[in-house]
Design a protein around this motif. Structure first.
Motif, mmCIF file in Angstrom:
data_model
loop_
_atom_site.group_PDB
_atom_site.id
_atom_site.type_symbol
_atom_site.label_atom_id
_atom_site.label_comp_id
_atom_site.label_asym_id
_atom_site.label_seq_id
_atom_site.Cartn_x
_atom_site.Cartn_y
_atom_site.Cartn_z
ATOM 1 N N CYS A 14 -15.072 -36.033 26.557
ATOM 2 C CA CYS A 14 -14.067 -36.038 27.765
ATOM 3 C C CYS A 14 -14.136 -37.456 28.041
ATOM 4 C CB CYS A 14 -14.467 -35.150 28.955
ATOM 5 S SG CYS A 14 -13.346 -35.433 30.034
ATOM 6 N N GLY A 16 -12.960 -38.577 30.582
ATOM 7 C CA GLY A 16 -13.268 -38.690 32.172
ATOM 8 C C GLY A 16 -14.598 -38.498 32.750
ATOM 9 N N CYS A 17 -15.249 -37.631 31.973
ATOM 10 C CA CYS A 17 -16.868 -37.276 32.580
ATOM 11 C C CYS A 17 -17.749 -37.102 31.188
ATOM 12 C CB CYS A 17 -16.769 -36.006 33.053
ATOM 13 S SG CYS A 17 -16.460 -34.470 32.035
ATOM 14 N N CYS A 25 -11.177 -32.818 29.635
ATOM 15 C CA CYS A 25 -11.821 -31.471 29.730
ATOM 16 C C CYS A 25 -10.948 -30.601 30.896
ATOM 17 C CB CYS A 25 -13.298 -31.361 29.904
ATOM 18 S SG CYS A 25 -13.730 -32.002 31.872
ATOM 19 N N CYS A 28 -11.864 -32.057 34.490
ATOM 20 C CA CYS A 28 -11.335 -33.203 34.933
ATOM 21 C C CYS A 28 -9.701 -33.010 35.144
ATOM 22 C CB CYS A 28 -11.327 -34.281 33.654
ATOM 23 S SG CYS A 28 -13.039 -34.993 33.869
HETATM 24 ZN ZN LIG Z 1 -14.180 -34.160 31.784
#
Ligand SMILES: [Zn+2]
Ligand SMILES: [Zn+2]
Length: 226
Positions: A14, A16-17, A25, A28
């Motif tokens: 992911c 984002g994270c 994901c 996110c």
């Molecule tokens: Zn994520």
């Protein structure tokens, strides 16, 4: 070359994270902040009360509309940074999907899609143009074609980050030029990853209008809310 090899070997992660499993994901996706109504009908900025124009008409003369999918914060800020500066090209798909969803919801369409160009020197050092990747993905999802010819950046401009609206406007004014056949009054979507004041998209729109286009709609995945 190396990054495409890594794409083949490594499972999605992911943007984002960093969780393994998807390029963006579910967690996110639920944390991404969509821009809240009311929005300025012209530039898409969040405004106190609905109105056709928040005062942006004076500076956004060539852009008919400007729209962004989400706010530039949280997971989307991390994902866009990884996409642009760390070469996570696979993020183009999920990011373009966010933008396509917003454009479809708003009923915005165009004949052609064009990417905001990078100056050749920056394209060389980065190895790719993030706006090009987004435009390809967006085009595939929305059935948008590319015009013959190309929008070019005719002079290098210092990054817009950290400067005020007027500085940004002056920095990019006249920086773009349409090189190709007359655009025959067709409507065009001009695509970038992030919009702040819209100055870059406006400068691109001015070049496309000078090249004979019809209405130009600016589209950016994320909007920096100020
Ligand atoms: Zn994520
Ligand atoms: Zn506005």
């Amino acid at each position: 070359m190396l990054s495409s090899l890594i794409d083949l070997i490594l499972p999605p992660r992911c943007g984002g994270c960093l969780t393994v499993g998807a390029w963006l994901c579910d967690g996110c996706c639920t944390r991404i902040r969509r821009l809240q109504e009311p929005l300025c009908r012209r530039c898409g900025a969040e405004v106190e009360s609905a109105r056709p124009d928040c005062g942006c008409r004076r500076r956004l003369r060539s852009l008919a509309r400007l729209r962004s999918a989400v706010a530039y914060e949280g997971p989307i800020e991390h994902a866009l940074q990884r996409f642009k500066y760390k070469g996570w090209r696979k993020l183009a798909g999920p990011l373009a999907l966010l933008l396509a969803e917003r454009l479809v919801v708003e009923g915005l369409a165009a004949s052609w899609a064009v990417a905001v160009p990078l100056h050749p020197e920056r394209a060389r050092s980065r190895g790719f143009n993030q706006s090009e990747l987004l435009t390809s993905e967006l085009g595939a999802r929305m059935g948008l074609r590319r015009p013959h010819g190309r929008l070019v950046r005719i002079r290098a401009t210092p990054p817009q980050v950290g400067h005020d609206r007027l500085w940004r406007q002056n920095n990019v004014r006249g920086a773009f030029n349409w090189q190709g056949p007359h655009l025959a009054g067709r409507s065009i979507l001009i695509v970038d990853d992030v919009a702040t004041t819209g100055a870059t998209l406006e400068a691109c729109a001015a070049a496309l209008r000078a090249g004979g286009s019809g209405p130009v709609i600016g589209a950016a995945v994320a909007r920096v809310t100020v």
